[in-house]
Design a protein around this motif. Structure first.
Motif, PDB file in Angstrom:
ATOM      1  N   ARG A   1      -9.815   0.514  -4.567  1.00  0.00           N
ATOM      2  CA  ARG A   1      -8.926   1.672  -4.153  1.00  0.00           C
ATOM      3  C   ARG A   1      -7.840   1.996  -5.013  1.00  0.00           C
ATOM      4  NH1 ARG A   1      -6.105   5.195  -3.170  1.00  0.00           N
ATOM      5  NH2 ARG A   1      -5.365   6.028  -1.420  1.00  0.00           N
ATOM      6  N   TYR A   2      -6.967   1.034  -5.581  1.00  0.00           N
ATOM      7  CA  TYR A   2      -5.790   1.201  -6.337  1.00  0.00           C
ATOM      8  C   TYR A   2      -6.253   0.711  -7.806  1.00  0.00           C
ATOM      9  CZ  TYR A   2      -3.610   1.779  -1.806  1.00  0.00           C
ATOM     10  OH  TYR A   2      -3.476   2.263  -0.608  1.00  0.00           O
TER      11      TYR A   2
ATOM     12  N   THR B   1       0.912  -1.316  -0.096  1.00  0.00           N
ATOM     13  CA  THR B   1      -0.190   0.114  -0.077  1.00  0.00           C
ATOM     14  C   THR B   1       0.901   1.187   0.000  1.00  0.00           C
ATOM     15  OG1 THR B   1       0.002  -0.064   2.266  1.00  0.00           O
ATOM     16  CG2 THR B   1      -2.165  -1.034   1.136  1.00  0.00           C
ATOM     17  N   GLN B   2       2.074   1.222   0.623  1.00  0.00           N
ATOM     18  CA  GLN B   2       2.879   2.299   0.627  1.00  0.00           C
ATOM     19  C   GLN B   2       3.434   2.636  -0.873  1.00  0.00           C
ATOM     20  OE1 GLN B   2       3.732   4.331   3.350  1.00  0.00           O
ATOM     21  NE2 GLN B   2       1.788   3.213   4.219  1.00  0.00           N
ATOM     22  N   ARG B   3       3.841   1.458  -1.568  1.00  0.00           N
ATOM     23  CA  ARG B   3       4.312   1.756  -2.967  1.00  0.00           C
ATOM     24  C   ARG B   3       3.193   2.144  -3.815  1.00  0.00           C
ATOM     25  NH1 ARG B   3       9.354  -0.809  -3.994  1.00  0.00           N
ATOM     26  NH2 ARG B   3       8.608  -0.632  -6.291  1.00  0.00           N
ATOM     27  N   LEU B   4       2.004   1.576  -3.570  1.00  0.00           N
ATOM     28  CA  LEU B   4       0.861   1.976  -4.461  1.00  0.00           C
ATOM     29  C   LEU B   4       0.342   3.509  -4.092  1.00  0.00           C
ATOM     30  CD1 LEU B   4      -1.418  -1.231  -4.165  1.00  0.00           C
ATOM     31  CD2 LEU B   4      -0.074  -0.378  -6.415  1.00  0.00           C
ATOM     32  N   ALA B   5       0.564   3.843  -2.989  1.00  0.00           N
ATOM     33  CA  ALA B   5       0.475   5.175  -2.741  1.00  0.00           C
ATOM     34  C   ALA B   5       1.244   6.283  -3.597  1.00  0.00           C
ATOM     35  CB  ALA B   5       0.502   5.651  -1.129  1.00  0.00           C
ATOM     36  N   ARG B   6       2.511   5.955  -4.031  1.00  0.00           N
ATOM     37  CA  ARG B   6       3.448   6.580  -4.732  1.00  0.00           C
ATOM     38  C   ARG B   6       3.173   6.498  -6.171  1.00  0.00           C
ATOM     39  NH1 ARG B   6       6.964   4.625  -0.608  1.00  0.00           N
ATOM     40  NH2 ARG B   6       7.892   3.062  -2.094  1.00  0.00           N
TER      41      ARG B   6
ATOM     42  N   GLU C   1       0.417   4.091  -8.657  1.00  0.00           N
ATOM     43  CA  GLU C   1      -0.704   3.020  -8.722  1.00  0.00           C
ATOM     44  C   GLU C   1      -0.488   1.969  -9.525  1.00  0.00           C
ATOM     45  OE1 GLU C   1      -4.325   5.160  -9.687  1.00  0.00           O
ATOM     46  OE2 GLU C   1      -4.474   6.083  -7.851  1.00  0.00           O
TER      47      GLU C   1
END
Length: 514
Positions: free
Chosen positions: A202-203, A149-154, A156
């Motif tokens: 979400r992603y 989730t941390q990587r996807l926040a940066r 997608e």
């Protein structure tokens, strides 16, 4: 080519004879060489993964053959598998930083620990018993998902994040497999549908749709074939497992479907699974309450058949309605609706034959009208009318016939029940009961003839006339055999007046319709 030949030779030898622990460990440097070679030449990238697969396969061969794969202490086996997991995971991370093949090395780096942990659990279940191993595996999966989730926040569309999510959910599956068994395991697997659906929305992770479908298939398969796969009643100590397993899995599918957008095809799969699991839940709960918690007992009673006739017909209509709204799964819904309707017909056939209380095999409560006869033969009349009204056209005639049969049987059994307090054929039949049958049959026949005349239904008219002839024959041959004098004359006069009235109404209705 040489590397592939060596891997295939290794696999062939493992199938012929078991390997020792030393032989297993000696093949790990060969895997390390393949990792180094894959860094120099990208065309060698399949070989590290292939070597991992081969080692996993030869580790699991004893489970199929019943032999001991490694002649060593369990602790030594554990450390051998741990070294293999570390080798492939570290090698995958190292190559991920050095190569352009992000998907290949991400999958190797993040899935390797989970895969080897699974091998360890399958080979050495005695070492991984207890909540602490389940907690460790769950924390590994949680760390994977948090990092993803941390990587996807940066970004997608981050490929390593996708593999982190897959590895995280795989670790969760292993954790619940260690901690739970059978019913609890199925529910725990179904809970992943909620988290995966949320992540997809979400992603925008459409690339993991296949994982949701795989989980749906596993959960549905386990719960559908439970009678042949598992035996929960012996392992759960009398707990109401059918409700929280079947019902919980159904709720998971419903919640997961609600997380997704209405235009997402995956939502249709989850809704179809939820409807299927609802059918299983209702069936399991019915058997749970009927058979004192023994859901898989080898029995199919009169009351269960009565419930299922109506339940399956109602669910068939639900499948049919859902199929009209679905673009992708219409064929599946149509097949499911037909299967349920055929099952409902089969259960009703049992109610007419083997489970018919008239033959003395079942006991009916003495309460007038509101007893099991209303459920077994009265409510199916309503269900047949609904099928005739809302289902496909080619089933309407059959639904009409079933409805008329159910109505006729229900009326006759209720008459017998009202006169005797039971319906068994061992009870004597009084003259009053015989006259009641004749009167009711006569009214039914007259009603059928008049309705057929008004609606111009030839088949209904013929059926009504046949029943009228049967009633007249019964009155002459059976009912009047015990009458004499004025009672016989009055009976003849009453029958004649009824036939005259029928003739008059028939002519009037015929004139109106013409």
């Amino acid at each position: 080519q040489i590397g592939l030949l060596l891997l295939l030779s290794l696999l062939a030898l493992s199938l012929l004879q078991p390997f020792s622990l030393s032989a297993f460990v000696l093949h790990l440097p060969f895997a390390a060489v393949l990792l180094v070679a894959a860094r120099q030449r990208e065309d060698l990238c399949p070989f590290p993964w292939l070597s991992a697969v081969v080692l996993i396969v030869i580790s699991l061969v004893p489970l199929l053959s019943g032999q001991s794969h490694v002649v060593a202490a369990p602790v030594d086996k554990f450390w051998a598998y741990a070294i293999a997991a570390s080798l492939f995971s570290v090698g995958g991370v190292w190559l991920l930083r050095q190569s352009r093949l992000v998907a290949v090395w991400s999958s190797l780096a993040f899935l390797s620990p989970v895969l080897w942990l699974s091998v360890t659990y399958l080979q050495l279940p005695e070492l991984l018993q207890g909540w602490h191993w389940s907690a460790i595996t769950l924390m590994l999966g949680g760390a994977y998902i948090f990092y993803a989730t941390q990587r996807l926040a940066r970004a997608e569309h981050d490929i390593p994040a996708v593999w982190l999510l897959l590895a995280g959910h795989a670790a969760y599956s292993v954790a619940v497999a260690i901690a739970f068994q059978e019913a609890g395991l199925t529910l725990a697997l179904a809970l992943q549908l909620i988290s995966l659906s949320w992540l997809i929305k979400r992603y925008q992770l459409q690339s993991v749709d296949w994982l949701v479908k795989l989980l749906v298939a596993v959960v549905v398969t386990r719960l559908t074939f439970n009678p042949w796969l598992l035996s929960y009643a012996d392992t759960l100590g009398g707990t109401h497992w059918s409700l929280w397993t079947y019902g919980g899995a159904t709720a998971c599918c419903v919640v997961a479907a609600r997380f997704l957008n209405s235009d997402n095809p995956l939502r249709a799969w989850l809704e179809a699974a939820a409807l299927h699991l609802l059918v299983l839940t209702l069936g399991a709960e019915t058997r749970y309450w009927l058979y004192d918690g023994q859901v898989f007992i080898d029995r199919f009673s009169y009351l269960e058949a009565a419930i299922n006739v109506n339940l399956w017909a109602a669910l068939a209509l639900a499948y049919h309605y859902r199929g009209q709204l679905s673009e992708h799964l219409r064929g599946i819904y149509a097949v499911a609706a037909k299967v349920l309707l055929c099952a409902s017909l089969g259960a009703f056939a049992l109610l007419l034959t083997a489970h018919n209380p008239y033959f003395g095999y079942q006991v009916v409560a003495t309460t007038p009208v509101f007893n099991s006869l209303l459920l077994a033969y009265g409510l199916p009349v309503v269900m047949a009318w609904l099928v005739r009204r809302y289902y496909v056209a080619r089933w309407r005639n059959m639904a009409g016939v079933v409805g008329m049969v159910a109505l006729f049987v229900f009326i006759n059994l209720e008459i017998r029940h009202l006169w005797n307090g039971d319906v068994s054929d061992y009870l004597p039949t009084s003259s009053g009961e015989l006259y009641t049958y004749s009167l009711v049959w006569l009214l039914i026949a007259i009603g059928a003839v008049l309705q057929a005349t008004r609606l111009q239904k030839t088949q209904l008219y013929k059926a009504g006339m046949c029943m009228l002839l049967a009633v007249i024959a019964k009155i002459f041959l059976v009912d009047m055999s015990d009458l004499a004098g004025l009672l016989r004359v009055a009976s003849f006069m009453g029958l004649g007046l009824a036939l005259l009235g029928l003739s008059y109404m028939h002519k009037r209705l015929s004139g109106e319709t013409s």
